[in-house]
Design a protein around this motif. Structure first.
Motif, PDB file in Angstrom:
ATOM      1  N   GLY A 135       0.791  -1.048   0.019  1.00 19.64           N
ATOM      2  CA  GLY A 135      -0.065  -0.053   0.148  1.00 19.64           C
ATOM      3  C   GLY A 135       0.819   1.280   0.040  1.00 19.64           C
ATOM      4  N   THR A 170      -3.671  -3.729   0.138  1.00 20.44           N
ATOM      5  CA  THR A 170      -2.347  -4.361   0.205  1.00 20.44           C
ATOM      6  C   THR A 170      -2.647  -5.898   0.759  1.00 20.44           C
ATOM      7  OG1 THR A 170      -0.090  -4.475   1.586  1.00 20.44           O
ATOM      8  CG2 THR A 170      -2.161  -3.493   2.786  1.00 20.44           C
ATOM      9  N   ASP A 197      -7.264   3.778   1.479  1.00 14.94           N
ATOM     10  CA  ASP A 197      -6.583   2.791   1.954  1.00 14.94           C
ATOM     11  C   ASP A 197      -7.406   1.822   2.775  1.00 14.94           C
ATOM     12  OD1 ASP A 197      -4.511   1.357   3.286  1.00 14.94           O
ATOM     13  OD2 ASP A 197      -3.324   3.035   4.127  1.00 14.94           O
TER      14      ASP A 197
END
Length: 446
Positions: free
Chosen positions: A146, A278, A249
């Motif tokens: 990320g 991620t 995120d």
């Protein structure tokens, strides 16, 4: 290393040599000692040569967190690391061996900058299943975790002085990524419902014009809080009205302890959102893989920026992830991971209630890796760190998670990698040093 060369001395007549073999011929000129060169002063200070932007970075906190990754002599709540118990060692051993034996031309080679086509196809299908939206052509790329997406966006969008809005507090790595390109990072407060979208709206009406807003909507790092469902559409409405990009995120989105979850910001508004994901938390961090999904113009620019950083993410890890995911292993692993982290969240919540001094508050995790602790008045989380080291317990003080000077009494505890039997003992040690510090402060007050 510079070897000192003796200074030349005037030639003196040589003593008469006794009869015998002729002396050896002089060494060729090319082998003669080189002339002395000035030595570089030892201990030269290079900091004056650093770029101006480096003075804004900080970074010691992340270095300290990673330094404790392998520590065995301290109870460390500092790093947001997944537990190695969740690493699929046996399955991956088989997958990696098969790939090396049968797919070396792809798995051991460079990949395209945007990622291997087969993995992007798998990721697009996974996003469609989980979020109800499939990235279109050019709207998805593979990243090196990320943080890679944050860095690439900062490199691509941020000029010196541009405003980036963030939650206050927020992930300290993101603050570093934006400040690395001389952004003016502004904090927007949070409450139990996550980002205060109403406060952000007021700031925008008052003239604030961010180019980018960074948010962690689920189980946020460092607080563990999530953005309330009824704040999500108003947030993307603000982005459209005022023309800023949202960087979402979703590092912890799949680690919720209950089945239901609010729609992602990217699914609500793919025209104004880049989603950074991620696999470090849900697969394993050693592969350093993630994704970026967003408008094709932006993803194209991120690919160009990536060509000037690491060029591409590792192909072997990409193929391992693809095979692991397509085999159904990732979904099964997530069930076990959620159960593990939910159990540890309950343990640390109970320990905090039993041991911390009166006046301490904390968030109650409903997913992810973290709880956010606010110590009583008079405490200083940074000042407590020497005592914590002496007690062999580690945490991260709250200040680095703010773009300003807040967070003096706050600290982040990551329970994700602390063994069940050590969680209560770690909290007990933290409570003891906090009480001692508070008592000392009270005694020293006039």
């Amino acid at each position: 290393m510079t070897v000192p060369v003796s200074a030349a001395t005037p030639a003196t007549p040589a003593p008469s040599a006794p009869a015998g073999p002729a002396p050896a011929a002089p060494a060729p000129a090319s082998l003669a000692p080189a002339a002395a060169t000035p030595a570089v002063p030892a201990g030269r200070d290079w900091t004056a040569s650093f770029a101006r932007r480096t003075h804004l970075l900080g970074g010691g906190e992340i270095t300290a967190i990673l330094a404790l990754a392998g520590a065995t002599d301290v109870i460390t709540f500092s790093g947001g690391f997944p537990d190695p118990e969740t690493f699929p060692v046996d399955v991956l051993a088989g997958i990696s061996g098969r790939l090396i034996a049968q797919d070396a031309a792809v798995a051991l080679q460079y990949s395209a900058t945007e990622g291997l086509a087969s993995l992007r196809d798998y990721l697009a299908g996974r996003l469609e299943r989980l979020e109800g939206l499939r990235p279109g052509p050019g709207e998805l790329m593979v990243t090196s975790g990320g943080i890679d997406c944050m860095e690439l966006l900062a490199k691509s969008l941020i000029d010196a002085g541009d405003v980036v809005a963030v939650e206050a507090p927020t992930y300290l790595g993101a603050i570093m990524a934006f400040r690395g390109y001389e952004a003016d990072v502004r904090g927007v407060p949070m409450d139990d419902g996550g980002l205060r979208v109403d406060v952000l709206g007021g700031l925008l009406r008052g003239g604030l014009r961010p180019k980018l807003l960074y948010t962690i909507p689920e189980y946020q790092n460092p607080t563990g809080l999530s953005l309330a469902a009824d704040r999500r559409q108003p947030l993307v409405d603000l982005a459209r009205r005022y023309g800023f990009l949202i960087l979402e995120d979703v590092a912890y989105r799949e680690l919720g302890f209950s089945a239901g979850r609010a729609p992602s910001l990217w699914a609500l508004a793919p025209d104004v959102v880049v989603q950074a994901g991620t696999f470090s938390k849900i697969f394993f961090p050693g592969v350093r893989l993630g994704w970026a999904a967003g408008p094709a113009q932006l993803i194209s620019q991120l690919c160009t920026a990536k060509q000037n950083s690491d060029q591409c993410s590792g192909a072997l890890g990409q193929r391992m992830l693809e095979e692991y995911g397509r085999g159904g292993h990732l979904d099964a692993q997530l069930v076990a991971s959620r159960a593990l982290y939910e159990r540890r969240a309950a343990l640390i919540t109970r320990a905090l209630a039993e041991h911390m001094p009166a006046g301490t508050t904390w968030t109650t995790p409903t997913g992810g890796f973290f709880t956010w602790v606010t110590l009583p008045d008079g405490a200083d989380a940074v000042a407590l760190t020497p005592a914590a080291r002496a007690a062999s317990v580690a945490y991260v003080p709250g200040r680095p998670f703010y773009p300003g000077d807040d967070g003096t009494r706050q600290l982040r505890l990551a329970y994700s990698r602390v063994a069940d039997e050590l969680i209560t003992e770690g909290v007990r040690r933290l409570a003891a040093i906090t009480r001692t510090a508070l008592t000392r402060t009270t005694v020293e007050e006039p």
